[in-house]
Enzyme design. Structure first.
Site, mmCIF file in Angstrom:
data_model
loop_
_atom_site.group_PDB
_atom_site.id
_atom_site.type_symbol
_atom_site.label_atom_id
_atom_site.label_comp_id
_atom_site.label_asym_id
_atom_site.label_seq_id
_atom_site.Cartn_x
_atom_site.Cartn_y
_atom_site.Cartn_z
ATOM 1 C CB CYS A 308 0.698 -14.692 -1.436
ATOM 2 S SG CYS A 308 0.310 -16.045 -2.557
ATOM 3 C CG ASP A 309 0.610 -9.004 2.463
ATOM 4 O OD1 ASP A 309 0.297 -9.103 3.663
ATOM 5 O OD2 ASP A 309 1.483 -8.230 2.042
#
Length: 363
Positions: A308-309
């Site tokens: 999710c980065d």
């Protein structure tokens, strides 16, 4: 097919070793284990007569398990924990790098009488993968450190430098070798004669464009060695030049999306769990990429990882098949260096497995 997985071709590793050793017949090659510690790779290199360079006692333990003589190993990390010095010295390591008086104190106590190699700061570094600036001192300081080491009962054995990683200019080795010559003259005035020069690593692999021929690197290095005041043993610490081209990272598409008019392809492997050099180079290191569809008219896509980065992006504007979708595969070439060794389980995603392809099969 298992995914993500790094496939290593041991025959390609052997070919790279023979090519490099042939281009540098007067330089002993010591593979930098930090680049890829996969045991079959180490065993193949050992069978070819390659030496090894370590940065930790754990790397030494891996080498001892395959029968490498500790006395032939270079411990090139200039700053080492006391316990690691004690462990490697007890195992038989006798050559240690350093670049400070505090390291002299540790080595004199924990590795008495050892051969010490001072780390010289290499000038004019502009490699494609920045890796320098943390270690190394100026030539006059390096001379003083070697003399201080002698006064503490250590053996001033040599000098080492590193021009950075993925160095595309063979001439980068000229200036530091000329500085070594100046050091050798200064040390001779103090009755110290060096026995070894370590020209480090930085030798490039082929990514989106081929590097200069290895023979050009060998010619510059040999010319620099010939200019030294007297003959020395020469060693190098290649890493990616031996293993990058032998590796292919097999990934699977987990989803696609169109954002800002560009297709994003999300893979089950990304910067944090296998391709950290994408972040390290600001996505400038261009891995060759192809996909399982192989469409003749590819479209530019952004290739990103599973976390999710938002930093977890591998490459921008990669030509991929227009119909690429969930479940299809993407093959990232020249991935044999600094992939699994850098990988983490960030966000819970697993590190890629490693397997051998080619003439030898190992799980």
């Amino acid at each position: 097919m298992l995914s993500p997985v790094l496939e290593m071709d041991l025959d390609a590793v052997a070919a790279a070793y023979r090519r490099m050793s042939g281009a540098m017949p007067g330089v002993a090659l010591h593979y930098a284990m930090k680049c890829n510690g996969f045991r079959p790779v180490l065993e193949r290199l050992r069978s070819l007569g390659c030496g090894f360079e370590i940065a930790s006692s754990n790397e030494l333990d891996d080498l001892l398990e395959i029968g490498v003589d500790a006395a032939e190993v270079l411990f090139s990390n200039p700053v080492k924990a006391p316990a690691q010095i004690a462990h490697t010295f007890a195992a038989g390591v006798r050559q240690f790098a350093f670049d400070s008086t505090t390291e002299i104190d540790k080595l004199a106590t924990l590795a008495p009488g050892s051969n010490v190699v001072v780390r010289l700061a290499a000038p004019d570094i502009d490699s494609d993968v920045p890796s320098e600036g943390k270690f190394g001192v100026e030539p006059d300081v390096a001379v003083d450190l070697l003399l201080s080491a002698r006064d503490r009962g250590l053996r001033p054995y040599g000098v080492a430098f590193h021009v950075g990683s993925q160095m595309m200019r063979p001439t980068a080795w000229k200036a530091p070798l000329d500085e070594v010559a100046v050091m050798m003259d200064a040390l001779a005035d103090a009755d110290v004669r060096l026995e070894m020069v370590d020209v480090g690593g930085g030798f490039p692999a082929s990514y989106d464009s081929p590097p200069p021929p290895m023979s050009e690197y060998g010619a510059v290095i040999q010319a620099g060695l010939d200019r030294l005041p007297y003959p020395v043993r020469a060693v190098a610490e290649p890493g990616r030049a031996l293993v990058a081209g032998a590796g292919r990272l097999v990934a699977t598409v987990i989803g696609t999306a169109v954002r800002g008019g560009r297709k994003w392809v999300h893979l089950d492997v990304g910067a944090f769990n296998g391709l950290m050099e994408s972040l390290e180079t600001g996505n400038r290191l261009r891995f060759p990429v192809r996909d399982s569809l192989g469409a003749p008219d590819p479209e530019p896509c952004h290739l990103t990882g599973p976390t999710c980065d938002s930093q977890d992006t591998i490459l921008f504007d990669v030509p991929l098949s227009p119909g690429l979708t969930t479940g299809d595969q993407v093959f990232i070439e020249s991935a044999g260096a600094y992939t699994t060794v850098y990988a983490s389980t960030f966000n819970g995603f697993r590190i890629p497995g490693v397997r051998v392809v080619g003439s030898v099969t190992t799980t």
